[in-house]
Design an enzyme around this catalytic site. Structure first.
Site, PDB file in Angstrom:
ATOM      1  N   HIS A 142      10.112 156.793  89.106  1.00 10.27           N
ATOM      2  CA  HIS A 142      10.197 155.366  88.761  1.00 10.27           C
ATOM      3  C   HIS A 142       9.189 154.613  89.619  1.00 10.27           C
ATOM      4  CE1 HIS A 142      11.799 151.451  87.726  1.00 10.27           C
ATOM      5  NE2 HIS A 142      11.927 151.177  89.011  1.00 10.27           N
ATOM      6  N   LYS A 163       6.849 145.233  91.707  1.00 11.69           N
ATOM      7  CA  LYS A 163       5.783 146.193  91.398  1.00 11.69           C
ATOM      8  C   LYS A 163       5.013 145.793  90.138  1.00 11.69           C
ATOM      9  CE  LYS A 163       8.626 149.674  91.141  1.00 11.69           C
ATOM     10  NZ  LYS A 163       9.885 148.964  91.444  1.00 11.69           N
ATOM     11  N   ASP A 181       6.970 151.513  85.059  1.00  9.56           N
ATOM     12  CA  ASP A 181       8.377 151.902  85.024  1.00  9.56           C
ATOM     13  C   ASP A 181       8.580 153.404  85.199  1.00  9.56           C
ATOM     14  OD1 ASP A 181      11.133 151.206  84.859  1.00  9.56           O
ATOM     15  OD2 ASP A 181      11.175 152.036  82.842  1.00  9.56           O
ATOM     16  N   ARG A 247       1.147 148.628 112.841  1.00 10.37           N
ATOM     17  CA  ARG A 247       0.242 147.485 112.750  1.00 10.37           C
ATOM     18  C   ARG A 247      -1.227 147.895 112.800  1.00 10.37           C
ATOM     19  NH1 ARG A 247       2.092 142.462 116.350  1.00 10.37           N
ATOM     20  NH2 ARG A 247       0.483 141.576 114.998  1.00 10.37           N
TER      21      ARG A 247
END
Length: 315
Positions: A142, A163, A181, A247
């Site tokens: 998915h 998304k 999807d 980071r």
């Protein structure tokens, strides 16, 4: 659970412009399940140890020249034993005419004989490449698969995280959609996976509040693509205060799909973050890394040199 896949022989015949010279009675039902091709050199000499009869067989000029040096009875005996192994089909390249003994024994053992115009090496290599794709291990995930600056990005995350919305923004920026999807992922080599969309939902995308749209018709055919290699996996997660996020980007993260380790990133999002821009930068940065340049490593090296220099001056 290990699944096995197959491709119809008739589909390969159509795709590679092969011509049936002799059709077996089950010609329409023959399926290929092995992603390799054999050229029966040793078998034509009578050696059948370790012979793999499930493979497609191809003969060309070399094999035909050898057989022409034998007597008709010898050829008949060779093909009689060869076809007794019930191979799926024999392909003769370069438009070479099949030998009479070959057709005789093919009729006896009900074996399909095909003819192709291309060279033997081309037929073998092309068929192997196609079979690697048709018979590749696969899984459905998915997510959303988009191509950004030539990099295939697989966007993963919980339902409703954005998304599809990010994909639409990327489409407006000139990038391409492969699947929304449901993404069908195939392993085509030990280092590469590619993704595509199920035929039923190909070129469609769902946007909450709007519904389903046809990307090809709304944005044009340049906005879609049938398949793409998966170069980078983006895990989109909600921002959580107190969570430790990388980071600098020094940590190389990977996600295992079908035994292939694919580079991955985890991107935390909050309202107001321009996810499409972040995905574009992620694609370009991943491309730079593949070309041998790592900005995070260069930055860290500069910082270390700075502190080493400062430390040396203080004494």
């Amino acid at each position: 659970m290990i699944h096995s896949y197959s491709v119809a022989l008739t589909q390969l015949v159509k795709e590679f412009n092969l011509r049936p010279i002799h059709k077996a009675t089950d010609y329409e039902q023959i399926n290929i399940t092995v992603d390799d091709i054999s050229r029966p050199g040793l078998q034509l000499a009578g050696y059948f140890d370790h012979f793999e009869p499930m493979r497609l067989q191809v003969i060309g000029t070399v094999e035909t020249t050898y057989l022409n040096k034998l007597s008709a009875d010898e050829r008949r005996s060779i093909f009689d034993r060869y076809f007794s192994y019930k191979i799926p089909a024999l392909i003769i390249s370069r438009d070479l005419d099949p030998l009479p003994e070959c057709l005789e024994m093919a009729a006896k053992h009900d074996i399909t004989i095909l003819q192709g115009s291309e060279t033997t090496s081309y037929i073998v290599s092309s068929l192997i490449s196609a079979l690697k794709v048709y018979l590749a291990p696969r899984i459905t995930r998915h997510g959303v698969l988009v191509e950004v600056y030539g990099e295939g990005l697989l966007l993963l995350g919980e339902s409703g995280i954005g998304k599809s919305e990010a994909a639409v923004e990327l489409l407006k920026r000139g990038h391409r959609l492969i699947a929304d999807d449901a993404v069908e992922i195939k392993k085509v080599s030990s280092k590469k996976c590619f993704g595509t969309a199920p035929e039923l939902i190909r070129h469609y995308i769902e946007l909450r509040g709007i519904g389903v749209i046809n990307v090809a018709k709304l944005f044009g055919m340049a906005a879609v693509k049938d398949s793409a290699d998966i170069d980078l996996i983006i895990n989109i997660v909600p921002w959580r205060d107190g969570e430790a996020y990388d980071r600098l980007g020094l940590e190389n993260q990977y996600t295992d799909i079908l035994g292939v380790k694919i580079p991955s990133l985890t991107i935390p999002i909050t309202p107001g973050r321009n996810l499409a821009v972040i995905l574009e930068v992620a694609a370009m940065n991943n491309r730079q890394k593949k070309m041998g340049y790592n900005a995070a490593a260069e930055f860290t090296e500069q910082i270390n040199k700075h502190f080493d220099s400062s430390f040396g001056q203080s004494f």
